[in-house]
Design a protein around this motif. Sequence first.
Motif, PDB file in Angstrom:
ATOM      1  N   LEU B  37      -2.199  -5.024   4.816  1.00 55.79           N
ATOM      2  CA  LEU B  37      -1.847  -6.215   5.663  1.00 55.79           C
ATOM      3  C   LEU B  37      -2.306  -6.141   7.153  1.00 55.79           C
ATOM      4  N   GLU B  38      -2.279  -4.866   7.754  1.00 63.18           N
ATOM      5  CA  GLU B  38      -2.544  -4.853   8.948  1.00 63.18           C
ATOM      6  C   GLU B  38      -4.032  -5.005   9.216  1.00 63.18           C
ATOM      7  N   ARG B  39      -4.894  -4.424   8.413  1.00 61.77           N
ATOM      8  CA  ARG B  39      -6.393  -4.292   8.628  1.00 61.77           C
ATOM      9  C   ARG B  39      -6.812  -6.018   8.338  1.00 61.77           C
ATOM     10  N   THR B  40      -5.997  -6.626   7.359  1.00 64.72           N
ATOM     11  CA  THR B  40      -6.381  -8.012   7.077  1.00 64.72           C
ATOM     12  C   THR B  40      -6.339  -8.835   8.342  1.00 64.72           C
ATOM     13  N   ALA B  41      -4.995  -8.651   8.911  1.00 66.66           N
ATOM     14  CA  ALA B  41      -4.545  -9.655  10.239  1.00 66.66           C
ATOM     15  C   ALA B  41      -5.577  -9.151  11.271  1.00 66.66           C
ATOM     16  N   ALA B  42      -5.941  -7.899  11.379  1.00 67.66           N
ATOM     17  CA  ALA B  42      -6.958  -7.472  12.557  1.00 67.66           C
ATOM     18  C   ALA B  42      -8.288  -7.978  12.396  1.00 67.66           C
ATOM     19  N   HIS B  47      -8.057  -7.398   2.879  1.00 70.73           N
ATOM     20  CA  HIS B  47      -8.019  -5.952   2.264  1.00 70.73           C
ATOM     21  C   HIS B  47      -6.905  -5.976   1.498  1.00 70.73           C
ATOM     22  N   TYR B  48      -6.976  -5.217   0.329  1.00 71.58           N
ATOM     23  CA  TYR B  48      -5.852  -4.857  -0.560  1.00 71.58           C
ATOM     24  C   TYR B  48      -5.746  -3.481  -0.630  1.00 71.58           C
ATOM     25  N   HIS B  58     -11.203  -2.908   0.826  1.00 69.25           N
ATOM     26  CA  HIS B  58     -11.901  -4.070   1.607  1.00 69.25           C
ATOM     27  C   HIS B  58     -12.685  -4.998   0.524  1.00 69.25           C
ATOM     28  N   LYS B  59     -12.132  -5.961   0.174  1.00 63.71           N
ATOM     29  CA  LYS B  59     -12.837  -6.712  -0.911  1.00 63.71           C
ATOM     30  C   LYS B  59     -14.082  -7.103  -0.615  1.00 63.71           C
TER      31      LYS B  59
END
Lengths: 202, 202
Positions: B37-42, B47-48, B58-59
Amino acid sequence: MKLEGVKFDGRGLVPVVAQDARTGEVLMLAYADRAALERTAATGEAHYYSRSRGELWHKGATSGNTQRVVEMRLDCDGDAVLYRVEPRGPACHTGARSCFFTRLAGEGAAGLGEMLARLSRVISERRRALPEGSYTAELFRGGSGRIAQKVGEEAVETVVAALEGERLEEEAADLLYHLLVLLEDRGVSPDEVARVLDERHR
Amino acid sequence: MKLEGVKFDGRGLVPVVAQDARTGEVLMLAYADRAALERTAATGEAHYYSRSRGELWHKGATSGNTQRVVEMRLDCDGDAVLYRVEPRGPACHTGARSCFFTRLAGEGAAGLGEMLARLSRVISERRRALPEGSYTAELFRGGSGRIAQKVGEEAVETVVAALEGERLEEEAADLLYHLLVLLEDRGVSPDEVARVLDERHR
């Protein structure tokens, strides 16, 4: 129903995404066991498994906010289910239409599809309530001829905007809005228009 | 990001629904841990957490089929997340746009919103490829004036159908289709029209 393809987890559950079939909104994520999927398929009403109560849960049985399931889909690896539903009332216990009302990050605008579906719902409500001071209500009071005339006018303005290369998005928005009002006035549901488009452009 | 509201399960995971922000299609259901979740927001890239590989995922990192995340939402009880995404390519490893391509029961037709979003994507492709024998390609070859004229004609036919009380859904479908072609021809995205509607009718 091809339930043999569903892979239940160690607790005998599979996650279910409920989506509004008209607007595309994701309404909630819940869980179902085999019995809940079978009841849903048999009755056309959304059933889940309540993890807190440990029992079959007919959504809306007490609140009245049931969900008519128009389609059940399974994902490619069999471990997630999608209910496409027509909700009768809010999905969320808070009274919100969707449970996903908390924004964590970003600010995604609604696409045209979701926007038109929402607008069409508001237009139906205006027609029922005919509130004072509402432009939409005024259109309905003016009658079909007046609404049809507005559609013609907005189409001409769209044509002019397209050829002069300015404000096309604004004129197209006006045209779409008045077209939705005309459909509502004549008792034609946006779903019927979608069906025609689907047949012609598949 | 208000990650403190997210309730991870015993494995440290939360289910994530990925939805196409333009068409509303539910694309896939996967899982995320706090790091995902943090990587997705950043990064703004989906990211899952891969449960099979036991690592951050990283999709699209290898396939190229990434997902730009325009919005992250959390549900009312904090145990499910929604990614609203703009997909660059199919979500499914089978090459399908959505993983939910298996029908278990029912046959829900697409609503008008989803239909227009799909149609608009097809129209863009036609414009790029200009395939022989395609009516849409022929319209683009005819130029803006011709397309705008068709919008005007279809609007008049819609007005007549509304007042004579017949075939309105067919004429409205034709009008919508030609309007989408005009928008594409003039380089106006349906999202811009949605934004105008959102501002005017909120």
